[in-house]
Scaffold this motif. Structure first.
Motif, PDB file in Angstrom:
ATOM      1  N   LEU A  27       0.871  -1.274  -0.035  1.00  0.00           N
ATOM      2  CA  LEU A  27       0.157  -0.006   0.011  1.00  0.00           C
ATOM      3  C   LEU A  27       0.804   1.344  -0.074  1.00  0.00           C
ATOM      4  N   GLY A  28       0.650   2.189  -0.864  1.00  0.00           N
ATOM      5  CA  GLY A  28       1.573   3.472  -1.183  1.00  0.00           C
ATOM      6  C   GLY A  28       0.424   4.493  -0.674  1.00  0.00           C
ATOM      7  N   THR A  29       1.017   5.283   0.345  1.00  0.00           N
ATOM      8  CA  THR A  29       0.052   6.503   0.733  1.00  0.00           C
ATOM      9  C   THR A  29       0.853   7.798   0.716  1.00  0.00           C
ATOM     10  N   VAL A  70      -4.335   6.690  -3.324  1.00  0.00           N
ATOM     11  CA  VAL A  70      -3.401   5.593  -2.680  1.00  0.00           C
ATOM     12  C   VAL A  70      -3.004   4.704  -4.107  1.00  0.00           C
ATOM     13  N   CYS A  71      -1.770   4.001  -4.180  1.00  0.00           N
ATOM     14  CA  CYS A  71      -1.620   2.986  -5.038  1.00  0.00           C
ATOM     15  C   CYS A  71      -1.484   1.632  -4.197  1.00  0.00           C
ATOM     16  N   PHE A  72      -1.632   0.699  -4.833  1.00  0.00           N
ATOM     17  CA  PHE A  72      -1.395  -0.693  -4.397  1.00  0.00           C
ATOM     18  C   PHE A  72      -0.971  -1.525  -5.354  1.00  0.00           C
ATOM     19  N   LEU A 100      -2.304  -0.646  -8.934  1.00  0.00           N
ATOM     20  CA  LEU A 100      -3.727  -0.124  -9.338  1.00  0.00           C
ATOM     21  C   LEU A 100      -3.817   1.149  -8.319  1.00  0.00           C
ATOM     22  N   ARG A 101      -4.538   1.849  -8.904  1.00  0.00           N
ATOM     23  CA  ARG A 101      -4.530   3.502  -8.134  1.00  0.00           C
ATOM     24  C   ARG A 101      -6.072   3.315  -7.639  1.00  0.00           C
ATOM     25  N   ASP A 147     -11.194   1.817  -3.210  1.00  0.00           N
ATOM     26  CA  ASP A 147     -12.335   2.005  -4.362  1.00  0.00           C
ATOM     27  C   ASP A 147     -11.224   2.066  -5.518  1.00  0.00           C
ATOM     28  N   ILE A 148     -11.402   1.078  -6.208  1.00  0.00           N
ATOM     29  CA  ILE A 148     -10.201   1.044  -7.484  1.00  0.00           C
ATOM     30  C   ILE A 148     -10.700   1.886  -8.523  1.00  0.00           C
TER      31      ILE A 148
END
Length: 157
Positions: A27-29, A70-72, A100-101, A147-148
């Motif tokens: 998880l990128g925040t 975020v990105c994942f 994904l974002r 939520d993608i």
């Protein structure tokens, strides 16, 4: 754009399978100090959303409250491709990945929290899936939902 990013795309079926199989994503925040923050998280994917759980306080929670974008990322390295390679710069990796974002939020609806946590139990400890989740634990656990917005799956072999 590199050639392979256009031609080595996973199918929707392969993406769905990878999201089901892989246990840890990153998880990128955004942090208030301007630096990105990335951490590994167990996750489940259903209803076109990513769900994770954790402590209700901490840097990831603060960051999501600060900026919900975020990105994942998930990946699996299958092997190093070095057979017959004589130049170290020509060694490659066989892999599958998804980036994904989306928009992250903390789930407050108790029914949604139960459902997400039940799916997490089913994925990681299936032998305990028929056990009831204690309401106190559910209420005290943070459930993060992404939520993608968009995603891309890539492979190389």
């Amino acid at each position: 754009m590199r050639h392979r990013t256009k031609t080595h795309l996973l199918t929707q079926e392969q993406i769905d399978n990878l999201l089901y199989r892989v246990e840890i994503g990153r998880l990128g925040t955004y942090s208030q100090d301007g630096y990105p923050y990335v951490l590994p998280m167990h996750f489940v994917h259903f209803d076109n959303k990513i769900y994770m759980h954790g402590l209700p306080k901490g840097k990831k929670i603060d960051n999501i409250k600060f900026n919900s974008n975020v990105c994942f990322e998930i990946d699996e390295m299958l092997s190093l491709l070095y057979k017959g390679v004589e130049d170290p710069c020509d060694v490659n990796t066989e892999f599958n990945s998804i980036i994904l974002r989306g928009s992250a939020s903390l789930v407050s609806n108790l029914n949604e929290k139960y459902r997400a946590l039940s799916k997490i139990v089913e994925k990681f400890t299936p032998h305990l899936k028929d056990k009831e989740l204690p309401e106190k634990m559910v209420k005290g656990t943070a459930v993060i939902k992404i939520d993608i917005l968009d995603y891309v799956g890539r492979y190389y072999k």
